[in-house]
Design a protein around this motif. Structure first.
Motif, short mmCIF file in Angstrom:
data_model
loop_
_atom_site.label_atom_id
_atom_site.label_comp_id
_atom_site.label_asym_id
_atom_site.label_seq_id
_atom_site.Cartn_x
_atom_site.Cartn_y
_atom_site.Cartn_z
N MET A 164 18.69 -6.74 37.02
CA MET A 164 19.16 -6.76 38.41
C MET A 164 18.03 -7.24 39.31
O MET A 164 16.90 -7.36 38.87
CB MET A 164 19.65 -5.39 38.84
N CYS A 189 27.01 -7.95 39.81
CA CYS A 189 26.11 -7.39 38.80
C CYS A 189 26.43 -5.92 38.57
O CYS A 189 26.71 -5.19 39.52
CB CYS A 189 24.65 -7.51 39.25
N ASN A 228 27.35 -11.45 43.58
CA ASN A 228 27.23 -11.89 42.18
C ASN A 228 27.84 -10.96 41.14
O ASN A 228 27.77 -11.24 39.96
CB ASN A 228 25.77 -12.16 41.86
N SER A 285 27.48 -11.06 33.53
CA SER A 285 27.00 -11.62 34.79
C SER A 285 25.53 -11.33 35.00
O SER A 285 24.77 -12.21 35.42
CB SER A 285 27.82 -11.05 35.95
N ASN A 286 25.08 -10.11 34.73
CA ASN A 286 23.67 -9.81 35.00
C ASN A 286 22.85 -9.55 33.74
O ASN A 286 21.63 -9.38 33.83
CB ASN A 286 23.51 -8.64 35.97
N PRO A 303 21.43 -14.22 39.08
CA PRO A 303 21.90 -14.24 37.68
C PRO A 303 21.88 -15.63 37.04
O PRO A 303 21.83 -15.73 35.82
CB PRO A 303 23.34 -13.71 37.77
N PRO A 353 19.60 -1.38 36.43
CA PRO A 353 20.59 -2.37 36.01
C PRO A 353 21.59 -1.79 35.00
O PRO A 353 21.21 -1.00 34.15
CB PRO A 353 19.76 -3.48 35.39
N MET A 396 15.33 -11.54 36.95
CA MET A 396 16.59 -12.14 36.52
C MET A 396 16.34 -13.45 35.77
O MET A 396 17.20 -13.94 35.07
CB MET A 396 17.47 -12.41 37.74
#
Lengths: 691, 134
Positions: free
Chosen positions: A50, A23, A21, A45-46, A183, A39, B97
């Motif tokens: 995370m 991240c 993905n 994207s993230n 995500p 994170p 998330m």
């Protein structure tokens, strides 16, 4: 385990590769050791978050079981340590011997998920062609290629996931994003906060269904009937994108005619979803179109009708008008770059790539050979022998169907080389095992087509003696004599520079922006001003290309295997591969603290089925198909989680390999995908189990 | 900080609902009041109710006192264990998330909740940039 960190006492900003993905993560280094991963910020994207898998990269790097030196198998099956130079020289020697004896095509290269995509994949493809073999295999043969082909066949491009947050209606088919695409969840949350509806269609009540406004539970493999039912409803109501159908697509008339028979009642008969639910979903699409996102997960492609079911849903998306727009199908643009593959320079189509005769679309559009057919070639039942294989971070002994045959085939090889981080079931069969580097030990380029971003990851740490993926192919190529020509770059940084050359983006810029750089702004409605990358330049609702190959032009719905071949002997439908929160295919199961969450394999059973068979929770049960069996613990789930007659088991366990029961010979006719989510089986309670 | 989980998730498959629960950091914290050795204190910065592992005897009185079950005894350390808000940057929030978990001032959280309930009631607030103050 000792590892070294090139830069000390700092925070290294890089990307996670515990899944695919992209991240951003911050790796905290203190006193020569990576101590924490948090994170990373600034990457859409993230969005600054995370998942727990990212954290576990440290468990992977410092794991005591990491393979650290090359190993060679002895006559008695045990392994001895040998030097890297010896290993490379001996492997090259055996490869040359196979080439002289049977021809270069009798060697194959198999790329696995654990090393990643893009350049890691392109190294493997490049190496195969430079050696002279077209036989490149990968894990994608059983995950991703089916969806890829279905999208390419309709639109000529792969839709890399939509901007779900912009949608007013999101429909998910056969997927559980909190686990497989974390995500996405933030986007769903934003969409829902803005009032969007979420529809989840899945044979299993996954946690994502708890967020859904409508959850519908079809029989496995019947999504095509659902798609056609929705298409029919939209067409009948005149609620479709007339302009797109009239001017930018071919085959609408045939689609409208073919859809006729998919009345809500017929859809109910096929899928088991009530006709009025089908109508409700169709109404929701009409109310919200074109701002509708469709996402089809791996659940759909693991059927013998998978590609056409997915094609029908892609067509539904086009008919809805959710096309070439943010929340609909995205038509991404590539970053101009140097590819590492040699398909133009050194085409080997005439060398009979394995499976290209059976599944021409797979080879033609994806340049990938069919890994299940490869087993026949290894066992001497092909047009020529496949005698040697280099497997890099793949575990087909666990994840390919028909495990017994896979083991037998791999055992029959003259040369099996496995490059991996851990001693997997596949590595156990190897003649040579090489230690592979994790993503923390290399610097590579990532691209995310959804955001049209490019990233450069940083090498955060290293383990003495373990080389990165490029060095493996580089050293082998040089030992084989084609290194200077095809692997001239000294290290991966030089490769990265070569890849980036045409893009106008410098490595230094990417180093300064570990959260990635957008290589091109994303634009929509491009189809108004330029033809689509299909043969006709239009949306191909019917495919002249497939027709020419002898397939039906329209993605006809064929009921799944378990409905066609109803059997008294095997009354249950086994679906495999619903994802686990912390595992990733066959990865991560050796991380101690993950095993606390997922201690052992279980087969999920409906309570009524269990009571009929006298099975209690925790009993040992035997799953038996026509080709194999395995014993596993029963997990009796809530009656809402599964339909009666459907059982589910995770696919990645090394100790409990469900693929002993799955078939390699029932395949999707277009992608060649194996049937992994609709296997007829029976269940037996194991009395006096020694468990 | 213990080894066990300090946030608990339960899934109700009958009603298709997921619930999460963690320490409410009560203003009148019964765990703190009952502790015989004053091992439970309030962090002046984050207002979290925290256990001092050096002082805690592992008697479990706080576990009995907590009306919600969010105080636990760590099997390994034999100490009381609970959510300490990770010193003001909760890991669970970083890891969620799905944006189901939030951490912030009470009023910012109220605003989120208000927006969601408005939506349920069909009230769509005027977008801020079009709001001319009327």
């Amino acid at each position: 385990m000792t590892g070294k960190t090139p830069i000390d006492n700092t925070v290294v900003k890089t990307l996670c590769r515990m899944c695919s993905n992209h991240c951003s993560i911050d790796v905290h280094v203190r006193d020569g050791r990576m101590v924490e991963i948090t994170p990373g910020q600034g990457n859409p994207s993230n969005q600054g978050r995370m998942c727990p898998r990212g954290d576990a990269a440290l468990d992977m790097f410092y794991h005591p079981d990491r393979i650290r030196t090359p190993l060679k198998r002895q006559g008695d099956g045990s392994f001895v340590e040998i030097s890297r130079e010896t290993a490379i020289a001996e492997i090259a020697g055996k490869m040359m011997e196979i080439k002289h004896r049977c021809g270069a095509r009798s060697m194959g290269v198999w790329k696995g998920e654990a090393v990643g995509f893009l350049q890691q994949e392109e190294y493997a493809r490049r190496f195969a062609h430079a050696f002279g073999t077209p036989n490149y295999f990968s894990n994608d043969s059983a995950c991703y290629n089916g969806r890829f082909l279905a999208h390419i066949l309709v639109n000529g491009f792969w839709n890399p996931f939509s901007y779900y947050a912009k949608a007013d209606l999101i429909l998910l088919f056969g997927t559980n994003p909190p686990v497989c695409h974390p995500p996405f969840m933030a986007e769903f949350a934003d969409a829902k906060e803005n009032g969007a509806n979420l529809v989840v269609i899945d044979p299993r009540l996954n946690p994502i269904a708890c967020y859904a406004d409508i959850f519908a539970q079809p029989l496995p493999g019947t999504d095509g009937a659902m798609a056609w039912g929705l298409i029919r409803y939209l067409v009948k109501a005149g609620e479709y994108d007339h302009k797109l159908m009239d001017h930018y697509s071919i085959g609408f008339e045939e689609v409208a005619v073919y859809a006729e028979k998919f009345t809500p009642d017929y859809v109910e008969e096929q899928t088991g979803i009530y006709a009025d639910v089908v109508v409700n979903i169709a109404q929701l699409i009409i109310e919200n179109r074109p701002k509708v996102s469709y996402y089809m997960g791996a659940g759909l492609e693991h059927h013998d009708n998978g590609v056409n079911n997915i094609r029908a849903l892609v067509i539904l998306s086009c008919i809805t008008g959710a096309f070439d727009m943010d929340c609909g199908l995205i038509w991404p643009e590539d970053m101009p770059r140097n590819k590492l593959t040699l398909y133009d320079e050194l085409p080997l189509d005439g060398e009979k790539p394995i499976g290209a005769d059976r599944f021409p679309v797979l080879y033609d559009l994806r340049k990938e050979c069919h890994s299940m057919t490869a087993m026949d070639y290894m066992l001497g039942n092909g047009d020529y022998p496949l005698e040697g294989l280099i497997v890099t971070a793949a575990n087909p002994v666990v994840t390919n169907p028909n495990t017994r045959k896979v083991e037998e085939a791999l055992r029959s090889l003259d040369l099996l080389v496995v490059n991996d981080l851990f001693l997997t079931k596949t590595a156990e069969l190897a003649h040579y095992i090489l230690p592979a580097a994790s993503f923390l030990e290399r610097s590579e380029i990532h691209m995310d087509p959804k955001y049209q971003r490019v990233y450069l990851t940083s090498k955060v740490a290293e383990i003495p003696g373990i080389k990165d993926e490029y060095t493996l192919w580089h050293d082998l190529a040089h030992s084989l004599g084609f290194g200077e020509r095809y692997f001239p770059w000294e290290n991966e940084t030089q490769v990265n520079r070569y890849i980036l050359e045409p893009s106008g983006i410098q490595i230094e810029q990417l180093q300064a922006h570990p959260e990635g750089i957008q290589y091109k702004p994303l634009t929509f409605q491009k189809h108004l001003s330029r033809p689509l990358p299909t043969a006709s330049g239009k949306i191909e609702l019917t495919s002249p290309y497939l027709k020419k190959l002898g397939y039906t032009a329209i993605p006809e719905y064929v009921p799944p295997y378990h409905l066609r071949e109803k059997s008294k002997e095997y009354p249950f439908i086994l679906t495999t591969g619903a994802r686990k929160t912390l595992l990733y295919h066959s990865r991560n199961q050796n991380f101690e603290h993950f095993r606390k969450v997922h201690p052992r394999a279980q087969v999920e059973i409906h309570p009524d089925d269990a009571s009929e068979l006298g099975i209690s929770n925790g009993n040992q049960v035997r799953i038996v198909s026509s080709i194999g069996a395995l014993v596993v613990e029963a997990n009796i789930v809530n009656r809402n989680e599964l339909l009666r007659g459907v059982i589910e088991m995770y696919h990645g366990w090394e100790e409990w390999r469900v693929n002993f029961t799955t078939f390699d010979c029932v395949n999707d006719p277009i992608s060649g995908f194996p049937l992994l989510k609709g296997v007829p089986v029976r269940l037996e309670k194991v009395e006096n189990a020694l468990a | 900080m213990g080894w066990g989980p300090n946030i608990f998730v339960s899934v109700d498959m009958e009603r298709r609902r997921i619930y999460t629960g963690t320490c409410l950091q009560c203003e009148t914290a019964l765990c703190m009041e009952v502790c015989p050795v004053n091992a439970i204190k309030r962090d002046p910065e984050t207002s979290a109710v925290i256990v001092d592992n050096e002082t805690c005897l592992g008697c479990g009185m706080c576990v009995s006192a907590c009306p919600f079950g969010y105080m636990n005894l760590d099997d390994f350390l034999r100490k009381a264990t609970k959510c300490d808000l990770c010193g003001g940057n909760p890991k669970c929030v970083q890891m969620c998330m799905a944006k189901a978990l939030h951490f912030g001032s009470i009023n910012s959280l109220a605003e989120r909740k208000r927006k969601q309930s408005d939506l349920r009631l069909g009230i769509r607030a005027m977008p801020a940039d079009k709001d001319d103050g009327q």
